[in-house]
Motif scaffolding. Sequence first.
Motif, PDB file in Angstrom:
ATOM      1  N   ILE A  92       1.306  -1.211  -0.061  1.00 15.70           N
ATOM      2  CA  ILE A  92       0.060   0.034  -0.007  1.00 15.70           C
ATOM      3  C   ILE A  92       1.263   1.475  -0.093  1.00 15.70           C
ATOM      4  CG2 ILE A  92      -1.302   1.114   1.194  1.00 15.70           C
ATOM      5  CD1 ILE A  92      -3.108  -0.666  -0.540  1.00 15.70           C
ATOM      6  N   ASP A  93       1.848   1.291   1.025  1.00 16.92           N
ATOM      7  CA  ASP A  93       2.954   1.949   1.179  1.00 16.92           C
ATOM      8  C   ASP A  93       3.391   2.607  -0.764  1.00 16.92           C
ATOM      9  OD1 ASP A  93       4.455   4.861   1.878  1.00 16.92           O
ATOM     10  OD2 ASP A  93       5.100   3.233   2.798  1.00 16.92           O
ATOM     11  N   TRP A  94       3.768   1.525  -1.270  1.00 15.90           N
ATOM     12  CA  TRP A  94       4.658   1.079  -2.861  1.00 15.90           C
ATOM     13  C   TRP A  94       3.700   2.614  -3.561  1.00 15.90           C
ATOM     14  CZ3 TRP A  94       3.244  -1.419  -6.936  1.00 15.90           C
ATOM     15  CH2 TRP A  94       4.202  -0.844  -8.233  1.00 15.90           C
ATOM     16  N   SER A 100      -1.297   9.555  -8.623  1.00 15.56           N
ATOM     17  CA  SER A 100      -2.499   9.601  -9.276  1.00 15.56           C
ATOM     18  C   SER A 100      -3.908   8.367  -8.227  1.00 15.56           C
ATOM     19  CB  SER A 100      -2.726   8.731 -10.334  1.00 15.56           C
ATOM     20  OG  SER A 100      -2.326   7.272 -10.653  1.00 15.56           O
ATOM     21  N   VAL A 101      -3.142   7.935  -6.903  1.00 14.31           N
ATOM     22  CA  VAL A 101      -4.128   7.093  -6.151  1.00 14.31           C
ATOM     23  C   VAL A 101      -3.707   7.351  -4.693  1.00 14.31           C
ATOM     24  CG1 VAL A 101      -4.432   4.617  -5.315  1.00 14.31           C
ATOM     25  CG2 VAL A 101      -3.261   4.911  -7.732  1.00 14.31           C
ATOM     26  N   ASP A 102      -4.883   7.454  -4.063  1.00 22.56           N
ATOM     27  CA  ASP A 102      -4.725   8.793  -2.867  1.00 22.56           C
ATOM     28  C   ASP A 102      -5.002   6.815  -2.142  1.00 22.56           C
ATOM     29  OD1 ASP A 102      -7.937   8.170  -2.804  1.00 22.56           O
ATOM     30  OD2 ASP A 102      -8.423   9.907  -2.959  1.00 22.56           O
ATOM     31  N   ASP A 103      -6.003   7.608  -0.684  1.00 19.85           N
ATOM     32  CA  ASP A 103      -5.140   6.208   0.031  1.00 19.85           C
ATOM     33  C   ASP A 103      -6.930   5.581   0.849  1.00 19.85           C
ATOM     34  OD1 ASP A 103      -6.910   8.476   2.476  1.00 19.85           O
ATOM     35  OD2 ASP A 103      -5.054   9.381   1.553  1.00 19.85           O
ATOM     36  N   GLU A 104      -7.600   6.323   0.256  1.00 22.65           N
ATOM     37  CA  GLU A 104      -8.886   6.023  -0.380  1.00 22.65           C
ATOM     38  C   GLU A 104      -9.255   5.445  -0.575  1.00 22.65           C
ATOM     39  OE1 GLU A 104      -8.137   9.707   0.311  1.00 22.65           O
ATOM     40  OE2 GLU A 104      -9.698  10.272   2.057  1.00 22.65           O
ATOM     41  N   CYS A 105      -8.581   5.498  -2.355  1.00 27.65           N
ATOM     42  CA  CYS A 105      -8.953   4.916  -3.203  1.00 27.65           C
ATOM     43  C   CYS A 105      -8.251   2.865  -3.187  1.00 27.65           C
ATOM     44  CB  CYS A 105      -8.625   5.146  -4.860  1.00 27.65           C
ATOM     45  SG  CYS A 105      -8.596   6.928  -5.557  1.00 27.65           S
ATOM     46  N   ALA A 106      -7.360   3.681  -3.080  1.00 26.89           N
ATOM     47  CA  ALA A 106      -6.711   2.065  -2.163  1.00 26.89           C
ATOM     48  C   ALA A 106      -7.259   1.347  -1.228  1.00 26.89           C
ATOM     49  CB  ALA A 106      -5.002   2.295  -1.578  1.00 26.89           C
TER      50      ALA A 106
END
Length: 227
Positions: A92-94, A100-106
């Motif tokens: 996830i950190d990577w 283009s990816v934020d924590d909510e999308c992840a």
Amino acid sequence: VGMTGYVLAINNIGPAYTAAISAFFPAYGAALATVVLKERMRPYQWAGLAACLAAVAVLGWTPVDGVPGSWAMGIAGALVCVLGWGTEAVVIDWGLRNASVDDECAMQIRQTTSALTYALVILPLLGGWPSAVAVLTSSAMPVIALAALSGTASYLFYYKAIAALGASRAMALNITYSAWAIPFSLLLLGSMPDVRGVVCAIVIILGAITAATDVKALFGHGEKAAA
């Protein structure tokens, strides 16, 4: 994969041994992060993490005379849990290093993948759909739904912590759930903690804060703000 290993371990060696072994996933994750993500933790941060993990292991350790299933299968499941949970935070950190990816999308991707894997692979493989349907129609469903919402909120903040602090420090703070369970049990269930529980909870929280705090950066930021 991590949660499946956790449940497999509990089924074979019980919750005490499983909790003690699986508690070491932040140590594995931190070591993996130093290799894959080039994260660096200072010696006092490693010491804080070690103290935190030792206290978690002591808190969850209640030896029993026998185990309900296969010892080898249970140990294998617990190790799979450690690998799964530790690798998750690093991946996830990577991924969050891509703009283009934020924590909510992840988290949405993670939860959707997990749900589909359980629905299409794990439950059919284990013959668990009848039990799942029974739970959905039971009177306990509102409480389970509330627990699920709490878990979702927890994961959302966990991923935000990974994005802000990095995998190693976020995992150190995340493992403090075992300490916070003690005051919540007291408030909600009336369970009075023993001396061991109180001491371990304090060590877990202080150790996690030490592991997650970069003292040099913290005081450096304060000096800049004052200037």
